[in-house]
Write an enzyme that holds these catalytic residues in place. Structure first.
Site, short mmCIF file in Angstrom:
data_model
loop_
_atom_site.label_atom_id
_atom_site.label_comp_id
_atom_site.label_asym_id
_atom_site.label_seq_id
_atom_site.Cartn_x
_atom_site.Cartn_y
_atom_site.Cartn_z
N CYS B 83 6.93 -11.42 3.53
CA CYS B 83 6.81 -9.78 3.72
C CYS B 83 7.56 -9.21 4.82
O CYS B 83 7.03 -8.45 4.63
CB CYS B 83 4.83 -9.52 4.00
SG CYS B 83 4.12 -10.76 2.82
N HIS B 332 2.75 -2.27 -0.58
CA HIS B 332 3.84 -2.93 0.03
C HIS B 332 4.37 -4.00 -0.93
O HIS B 332 4.12 -4.92 -1.52
CB HIS B 332 2.27 -4.38 0.61
CG HIS B 332 3.24 -5.14 1.34
ND1 HIS B 332 4.28 -5.09 2.17
CD2 HIS B 332 2.49 -6.14 1.74
CE1 HIS B 332 4.37 -6.23 2.66
NE2 HIS B 332 3.72 -7.04 1.92
#
Ligand SMILES: [Zn+2]
Ligand SMILES: [Zn+2]
Lengths: 141, 384, 384, 141
Positions: B83, B332
């Protein structure tokens, strides 16, 4: 042999697989120990993180330890949909190292708190039509 | 090493983007950034692309994107740090410019996640944990953060209310961000009645999978000043790792990679945490934002929950955190997130954030975590 | 920018490695490189890992490897540029050291490919082509190079014999390389009787999928000279792209990315192609080595086939090419390949290659192609 | 709609999907043209590579062109195992751009050489139980 470890497998080969799984099948929990410098590791490693030696020995550990943390998984990854809810317990092992493992049937997760004494139990069972070997966390009696 | 500044930014709409391919999402933000910088794109010497490959059927997306942007034969490749992939691209680009190898470069963060089912994503994400000893028991990404949350609640007295305060704050600001996935405020009831995902974390403790892209154009100081009179400087970079495996972490009440990355970034920029006016931190779960404000030194160790619940991280508080909605409300798209954070901070430092503008913002920070803290990038931005 | 040298190398056995996990393969070469450099690994400031994620069930392998090597909290991330991922890691590492951000760094290339079936690999590799307009018709990796081969045969008169000469040469040298996957020489019959994969390419025109790892330790000039008296300098770097899609390439008889990368690398190192004594080039298919020797300027355009068939790229010829067996005989663990090439050239320049040593090798080159030329990295190495 | 394009699909969404596929269904081959600067592209693009405009128009093209290269695939990727051997032809289109396409039944690949005049034909057929739209290369009659 390592393909039979855990509920599902993502590691087809590892230098530490055969001995470790053979131990579990016999009900023994094994840690690795560096033959050069004595560094012990659970989970086992084929290569020493301290002295970089690739000579390892195996030592049996008791599996006793204390709860470091725990959770109950209610949204499952692919392949484990029918398995939820299941609880995972993180255990700090008495002889060093740590394990993440399933809460066994004898462990009441609702009553669990951090620091509780527990024990990792080697076990075998049928999961998705396959014989799997793994370990579960049980109350330390 | 040369000083490096941001001269152009682009940010797309985050959320379900079933109207466009990955390269088309990338083009949207490229077009915006080139216009923002007002440069001839022929000046762009290289492109670094932060993206996580497993979510895409197209392999090696960097090449496809570079072609679609029309930037061949200039170099590109992909950086992956889960991420934090977007921050890895930014770090690579910064180093290329600082070293003198490049003068003007493009940083692209992009990801399409909604082509996969949620269970498949949970399966993939769980395998950001160690697959050999952990994923074999069905560990999931929320499951890991649940382990962190449980320890933090036990040791520091963090409560359900503290977690909920993070979610409510971020939705409040997401509602003000036109690029956010969720633009609705939520109340405590909504959070606490949402379904348990991994105890104690509930659906509204978790950020949402999203599609999206964001990009930055960087330039070396001399060229940056020629091009722009509102350059935002990337003056402090920190990057560190921690064991992939939760079995090798000493303490689950902190991300040691974040502490180390922050130390580096503050030292390089020559600032103290108290000088930061606005920060985008990695709130993939509510507990993660609590860990972040502690690891970054915005409050005392263990006090992240009360600090946030008291409003200290809202605009007008001690330091504004995730006033773009954070991962929680903005969404996200994992490869885009690190770049999106940088875009937000650049715009805050330029004073362009309208009703969520932090007044007097002169020093800003991004904190982008990969996996469960295996990677952390902390960057300090400054306006003159 | 500081000069950057290679102070340590490690290279594992390539082939079917069903004895070890990816991180265990990485450890083997890490151990060897640390011993080769004779440094305290605590001096290693960062690790860049070249690997292609889709082949591994473990996600975000950089973090797992960094943990297994024991190098946390030092930074790491993964670089991906298809089959040139290892060179992308090396380029990133070089820039970090040249810029002054790092003094000593590790470059790791590693890949496990044999966990997947061949058809699955063909499917994945075909998707290195454009999936929107090409893969939908079942294009494969050998299929693309077959399109190149057909044009080269038509325009330049390249023949079946020329292709076979590449395969035979590379197997001759693979037989001498203890780390190679295939250590047997082959004759023309063997090549020409092998099954067609994508006309005109046959099985023995194709390199083999393999598991493997290789690594390098780089250091800035000052520190490198303190540590080692046999530093090999990486003095010329080139990197360029070409359209991902064969539909956007003007000419299929060249990889334009290779021509441009070579131009950059020669200019930076200040050399002419004729000064290169030994080269590792990207022979994913026999035709690719023919394109490579032309694109690199080792022979005239269109003359690659006769040049190789005449023995000019064997030891004792004009320039030694792929005398480690190349991808063809050494095997092609895609993330490891670029690093493996660099290890071979470093050893050649150090004079350590025994019965395949190129005598007087003082300048060496690597040519590492990603995909079907979407990416190309050319590096020039020099000993003093 | 784009999911029905080609033998298999790997692109679920694209800005140029619907119009392009609708054209194919009607037997028309469409290229994109930039409404700002007129740059034409086949295959189509949603964004102009020259002027970066996102306004596109559609123009029908004849599909006529010349063989740039070709091959016969004998080792198939997953999902197309029963389809081999199949031939792919790369076509330089008369009106600009290029296409990679399947050789149609009317094209004798054994007789093909580079430069041969051919034509892209829109077509529809059942592949793996799904209706697919695509184009094939036929001899230019
Ligand atoms: Zn040891
Ligand atoms: Zn235009």
């Amino acid at each position: 042999m390592f393909e039979s470890f855990g509920l599902v497998s993502f590691t087809s080969h590892t230098k530490v697989g055969d001995v470790f799984v053979a131990g579990l099948v016999e009900g023994r929990l094994l840690a690795s120990r560096c033959a050069s410098c004595g560094e012990q590791s659970f989970p086992p490693r084929a290569d020493c993180v301290v002295c970089r030696s690739g000579d390892l020995e195996w030592v049996e550990i008791s599996g006793r330890g204390r709860v470091s943390s725990f959770t109950t998984i209610r949204a499952a990854p692919v392949g484990l949909e029918e398995w939820v809810p299941y609880s995972l317990v993180l255990v700090d092992l008495e002889e060093g190292g740590r394990a993440l493992a399933l809460a066994g049937a004898g462990l009441d997760v609702g009553e669990l708190s951090l620091g509780t004494s527990v024990r990792l139990n080697p076990c075998r069972s049928e999961v998705n039509d396959e014989l799997r070997v793994y370990y579960e966390v049980e109350a330390d009696s | 090493m040369r000083r490096v500044g941001v001269i152009g930014v682009g940010h797309g709409r985050f959320g379900l983007r079933d109207d466009a391919s990955l390269q088309e999402l990338a083009f949207e933000v490229y077009r915006e950034a080139v216009a923002d910088a007002a440069i001839d794109p022929q000046e762009i010497g290289a492109t670094w692309i932060g993206s996580v490959p497993e979510y895409h059927k197209q392999r090696s997306v960097a090449g496809v994107i570079q072609e679609y942007l029309g930037l061949d034969p200039r170099p590109t490749w992909l950086t992956e740090a889960a991420c934090a992939s977007g921050s890895a691209a930014l770090h690579t680009a910064w180093t290329a410019v600082a070293s003198g190898m490049q003068d003007v470069v493009l940083v692209m963060g992009c990801q399409k996640m909604t082509e996969l089912e949620t269970a498949a994503i949970l399966g993939l994400m769980g395998r950001v944990g160690d697959v050999q000893w952990e994923s074999v028991f069905g560990s999931t990404f929320p499951g890991y953060y649940a382990l962190f949350a449980r320890q933090h609640m036990d040791r520091h007295g963090t409560t359900r209310d503290h977690l909920s305060a993070v979610a409510m704050k971020n939705h409040d600001y997401g509602a003000l961000n036109p690029k956010a996935m969720f633009r609705k405020t939520i109340d405590r009831q909504k959070v606490e009645n949402s379904k348990l995902v991994a105890d104690p974390l509930r659906v509204f403790d978790c950020c949402a999978n999203a599609d999206g892209a964001a990009c930055l154009i960087l330039a070396a100081e001399g060229r940056a000043r020629e091009i722009s009179d509102r350059v935002v400087w990337l003056d402090g970079l920190g990057v560190a790792t921690a064991p992939m495996s939760v079995l090798r972490r000493e303490d689950l009440c902190t991300l040691p990679s974040a502490v180390e990355a922050a130390r580096q970034a503050y030292a390089m920029a020559g600032i103290e945490p108290s000088q930061v006016r606005v920060a985008d931190v990695h709130d993939c779960f509510t507990i993660a934002e609590i860990l972040a404000v502690e690891d970054l030194g915005f409050c005392d160790r263990g006090q992240g929950g009360p600090f946030i619940a008291a409003g200290e991280t809202r605009i007008g508080g001690r330091i504004a955190v995730n006033v773009d909605g954070g991962l929680k409300a903005k969404g996200h798209p994992i490869g885009a997130t690190g770049v999106s954070m940088a875009v937000e901070i650049v715009r805050q430092l330029r004073g362009e954030c309208e009703d969520r503008q932090v007044s007097g913002a002169d020093v800003g920070l991004t904190h982008n975590v990969g996996g469960i803290g295996q990677y952390c990038f902390v960057n300090v931005f400054r306006r003159e």
